[in-house]
Design a protein around this motif. Structure first.
Motif, PDB file in Angstrom:
ATOM      1  N   SER A   1     -15.589 -64.441 -50.983  1.00  0.00           N
ATOM      2  CA  SER A   1     -15.725 -63.354 -49.775  1.00  0.00           C
ATOM      3  C   SER A   1     -15.914 -63.884 -48.000  1.00  0.00           C
ATOM      4  CB  SER A   1     -17.468 -62.889 -49.778  1.00  0.00           C
ATOM      5  OG  SER A   1     -18.056 -64.165 -49.665  1.00  0.00           O
ATOM      6  N   GLY A   2     -15.335 -62.675 -47.705  1.00  0.00           N
ATOM      7  CA  GLY A   2     -15.967 -63.405 -46.189  1.00  0.00           C
ATOM      8  C   GLY A   2     -17.051 -64.123 -45.494  1.00  0.00           C
ATOM      9  N   MET A   3     -17.728 -64.136 -46.117  1.00  0.00           N
ATOM     10  CA  MET A   3     -19.146 -64.174 -45.893  1.00  0.00           C
ATOM     11  C   MET A   3     -19.094 -65.392 -46.274  1.00  0.00           C
ATOM     12  SD  MET A   3     -20.631 -62.436 -43.519  1.00  0.00           S
ATOM     13  CE  MET A   3     -22.122 -63.925 -43.553  1.00  0.00           C
TER      14      MET A   3
ATOM     15  N   VAL B   1     -17.694 -67.371 -44.136  1.00  0.00           N
ATOM     16  CA  VAL B   1     -18.079 -67.559 -42.490  1.00  0.00           C
ATOM     17  C   VAL B   1     -19.714 -69.025 -43.106  1.00  0.00           C
ATOM     18  CG1 VAL B   1     -20.405 -66.404 -40.776  1.00  0.00           C
ATOM     19  CG2 VAL B   1     -18.157 -65.493 -41.673  1.00  0.00           C
TER      20      VAL B   1
ATOM     21  N   TYR C   1     -20.403 -59.713 -36.280  1.00  0.00           N
ATOM     22  CA  TYR C   1     -20.668 -59.260 -37.488  1.00  0.00           C
ATOM     23  C   TYR C   1     -21.602 -58.939 -38.459  1.00  0.00           C
ATOM     24  CZ  TYR C   1     -19.911 -57.293 -42.389  1.00  0.00           C
ATOM     25  OH  TYR C   1     -20.233 -57.087 -43.874  1.00  0.00           O
TER      26      TYR C   1
ATOM     27  N   GLU D   1     -15.815 -64.404 -32.686  1.00  0.00           N
ATOM     28  CA  GLU D   1     -15.072 -63.682 -33.103  1.00  0.00           C
ATOM     29  C   GLU D   1     -13.733 -63.436 -32.243  1.00  0.00           C
ATOM     30  OE1 GLU D   1     -17.543 -59.518 -34.862  1.00  0.00           O
ATOM     31  OE2 GLU D   1     -18.267 -60.863 -36.538  1.00  0.00           O
TER      32      GLU D   1
ATOM     33  N   ASN E   1     -16.027 -56.998 -34.055  1.00  0.00           N
ATOM     34  CA  ASN E   1     -16.236 -55.904 -34.875  1.00  0.00           C
ATOM     35  C   ASN E   1     -18.308 -54.709 -34.995  1.00  0.00           C
ATOM     36  OD1 ASN E   1     -16.874 -53.653 -37.340  1.00  0.00           O
ATOM     37  ND2 ASN E   1     -16.864 -55.867 -38.331  1.00  0.00           N
TER      38      ASN E   1
ATOM     39  N   ASP F   1     -13.949 -66.384 -36.035  1.00  0.00           N
ATOM     40  CA  ASP F   1     -13.636 -65.268 -37.059  1.00  0.00           C
ATOM     41  C   ASP F   1     -12.760 -64.427 -36.836  1.00  0.00           C
ATOM     42  OD1 ASP F   1     -14.033 -62.674 -38.848  1.00  0.00           O
ATOM     43  OD2 ASP F   1     -16.271 -63.277 -38.975  1.00  0.00           O
TER      44      ASP F   1
ATOM     45  N   THR G   1     -11.250 -62.284 -38.708  1.00  0.00           N
ATOM     46  CA  THR G   1     -10.583 -60.473 -39.318  1.00  0.00           C
ATOM     47  C   THR G   1     -10.051 -59.681 -38.744  1.00  0.00           C
ATOM     48  OG1 THR G   1     -12.691 -61.707 -41.420  1.00  0.00           O
ATOM     49  CG2 THR G   1     -12.084 -59.273 -41.207  1.00  0.00           C
TER      50      THR G   1
ATOM     51  N   SER H   1     -12.173 -62.722 -43.457  1.00  0.00           N
ATOM     52  CA  SER H   1     -13.173 -62.030 -44.951  1.00  0.00           C
ATOM     53  C   SER H   1     -11.428 -61.223 -45.331  1.00  0.00           C
ATOM     54  CB  SER H   1     -13.392 -60.703 -44.729  1.00  0.00           C
ATOM     55  OG  SER H   1     -13.868 -59.587 -45.632  1.00  0.00           O
TER      56      SER H   1
ATOM     57  N   THR I   1     -10.672 -59.448 -47.199  1.00  0.00           N
ATOM     58  CA  THR I   1     -11.461 -58.536 -48.359  1.00  0.00           C
ATOM     59  C   THR I   1     -10.424 -57.061 -47.122  1.00  0.00           C
ATOM     60  OG1 THR I   1     -13.119 -59.255 -48.698  1.00  0.00           O
ATOM     61  CG2 THR I   1     -13.064 -57.132 -48.771  1.00  0.00           C
ATOM     62  N   LYS I   2      -9.646 -57.809 -46.018  1.00  0.00           N
ATOM     63  CA  LYS I   2     -10.088 -56.403 -44.761  1.00  0.00           C
ATOM     64  C   LYS I   2      -8.506 -55.991 -44.708  1.00  0.00           C
ATOM     65  CE  LYS I   2     -14.682 -56.711 -44.629  1.00  0.00           C
ATOM     66  NZ  LYS I   2     -15.374 -56.906 -43.553  1.00  0.00           N
TER      67      LYS I   2
ATOM     68  N   LEU J   1     -12.330 -57.947 -52.924  1.00  0.00           N
ATOM     69  CA  LEU J   1     -13.097 -59.329 -51.861  1.00  0.00           C
ATOM     70  C   LEU J   1     -12.355 -60.380 -51.460  1.00  0.00           C
ATOM     71  CD1 LEU J   1     -17.002 -58.975 -52.482  1.00  0.00           C
ATOM     72  CD2 LEU J   1     -15.199 -57.704 -51.202  1.00  0.00           C
ATOM     73  N   GLY J   2     -12.293 -61.224 -50.790  1.00  0.00           N
ATOM     74  CA  GLY J   2     -11.672 -62.241 -50.437  1.00  0.00           C
ATOM     75  C   GLY J   2     -12.465 -62.729 -49.186  1.00  0.00           C
TER      76      GLY J   2
ATOM     77  N   ILE K   1     -13.348 -52.574 -43.761  1.00  0.00           N
ATOM     78  CA  ILE K   1     -12.413 -51.703 -43.041  1.00  0.00           C
ATOM     79  C   ILE K   1     -10.627 -52.707 -43.312  1.00  0.00           C
ATOM     80  CG2 ILE K   1     -13.944 -52.033 -40.879  1.00  0.00           C
ATOM     81  CD1 ILE K   1     -12.506 -54.268 -40.165  1.00  0.00           C
TER      82      ILE K   1
END
Ligand SMILES: *Cc1c(COP(=O)(O)O)cnc(C)c1O
Length: 432
Positions: A82-84, A87, A108, A152, A156, A181, A183, A203, A205-206, A215-216, A373
């Motif tokens: 996941s993005g988290m 990070v 974020y 970032e 966001n 970041d 994203t 992330s 995922t976005k 997710l990724g 997003i």
């Protein structure tokens, strides 16, 4: 060397080595035959790159990692679940052992929560700055224990743009890496490594996946930062896992991997021990998403600007936050870094009370009420209650997020339908 759009479709995948399969196969396997005891020894010690166990590396994920590293202009990448995870791993790897991080306040929600309230439990602290583009404020936050600067590229939900090049120069003058970041813009709109960033996280995922269906996350290393200069002893310390005990050869991540010490440490220590591995199936979905990234973003950016302009003139909208608007205060930075646009999210502040906000959100029919997003579907959310809920109130106020803010993520629908949907939702919210 082929261009971005071509690499987004092809890079990092060898058809001939995969039974000529046109689409990257999903390697659904926990482990791989190591072939011989000698090769197993080299694989386990990190001397030979290859596949042995899917918690460490997998061919489907490998194709995604190579493609994302190429698209960002990096040397190597590690994909995570996941993005988290991306990070957290990047920041913990830089600040490991009681270091400090410098970060702006308007990032974020889960990243603020991690830095402000959770990482301190592990002895890692953050010095937040109000304006990451103010070199004096950033410089005055640097201490002997500082290990990295994090920001970032496009924040966001404010879409505030970070002036990456002078920030990278400042970081490097103090022996610090700059971690970005990226994203919100995705590598199609902006590539931080070209402007001096050392590490990029996403992330996936976005916008990269693009359909809100997997997710990724990913950590990408520019491969330029010197981790042996003094502030990062974790890279010069002897590590058993990569040393050769039998032959009496001690090794550190820096001695074995040089300027790729960081990304190799992410894989060998963070992914291997914390285990936040991307699934090969999710990697496959993200590879498919990447193929259409340029065309999706061109269309979505144009629609986002259209909608920002419509909101800008609306009687119930007090402020529109979209740095892509022609008269934005950050115009010069946007022109320099974002010739193709700043991204596909925007936020705005409405007048009225919570009733109006709830009715507006509940009245949309084309927009969906979702917290993510970068989806092909257009999304609406109230950041103060959802995506930035965990951010302590004081930080939220400093970041400029109020209870009257709404964030939109613009997808691939006809922009005229999206504007008509917002128009009828505003009517319902204020006259219903
Ligand atoms: C969504 C997001 C993250 C976290 O990513 P997940 O894949 O949801 O874990 C991190 N940073 C930014 C800017 C994001 O938008």
């Amino acid at each position: 060397m082929t261009t971005f759009d071509t690499n987004a479709v092809h890079y990092g995948y060898d058809r001939a080595a995969n039974a000529n399969a046109a689409s990257v196969p999903i390697y659904s396997t926990a482990a791989f035959d190591m072939e011989s005891a000698a090769r197993g020894d080299r694989l386990a010690g990190g001397e030979e790159l290859g596949f042995s166990y899917s918690r460490v590396a997998n061919p489907t994920i490998d194709a995604l990692e190579k493609r994302l590293a190429a698209l960002e202009g990096g040397q190597a990448a590690v994909a995570v679940s996941s993005g988290m995870a991306a990070v957290s791993f990047a920041l913990l790897a830089a600040a490991e052992g009681g270091g400090r991080i410098i970060a702006p306040i308007d990032i974020y929600g889960a990243s603020v929560d991690a830095l402000a309230t959770f990482f301190p439990q592990f002895g890692i602290h953050t010095d937040f700055v109000d304006d990451i583009n103010d070199p004096d404020e950033v410089a005055s936050a640097i201490r002997p224990e500082t290990r990295a600067i994090f920001a970032e590229s496009v924040a966001n939900p404010s879409t505030r743009v970070t002036d990456v090049q002078p920030l990278a120069d400042l970081a490097h003058r103090h022996g610090l890496p700059l971690i970005i970041d990226n994203t919100v813009p995705t590598p199609y709109l902006f590539r931080p490594i070209e402007f001096g960033a050392d590490i990029v996280v996403h992330s996936t995922t976005k916008g990269i996946c693009g359909h809100g269906n997997a997710l990724g996350g990913v950590v990408i290393d520019a491969g330029r930062f010197d981790w042996t200069a003094g502030r990062h002893p974790q890279f010069t310390r002897i590590e058993q896992v990569i040393s050769d005990e039998r032959r009496g050869i001690p090794r550190s991540f820096a001695s074995l991997f040089g300027n790729l010490a960081f990304i190799r440490r992410i894989r060998t220590k963070y992914v291997r021990t914390f285990g936040a591995v991307l699934s090969p199936f999710n990697a496959y979905q993200q590879l498919i998403g990447l193929e259409t990234l340029p065309v999706r973003l061109d269309r979505e950016v144009a629609s986002t600007l259209n909608i920002a302009q419509w909101l800008n003139g609306h009687p119930h909208v007090e402020e529109v936050h979209y740095t892509g608007l022609p008269d934005d205060a950050q115009r010069a930075l946007v022109d320099r870094y974002y010739p193709k646009g700043v991204g596909t999210i925007l936020s705005f502040r409405i007048d009225g009370d919570r009733e109006n906000l709830y009715r507006l959100i509940d009245s949309t029919k084309v927009f969906t009420y979702l917290p993510n997003i970068g989806d092909a579907k257009s999304l609406i959310v109230d950041p103060a209650r959802i995506t930035h809920r965990e951010v302590p109130g004081e930080y939220r106020r400093r970041a400029g997020i109020t209870d009257s803010d709404i964030r939109l993520s613009i997808g691939l629908e006809d922009p005229a339908d999206l504007i008509a949907d917002l128009d009828q939702a505003f009517r319902a919210a204020y006259h219903g």
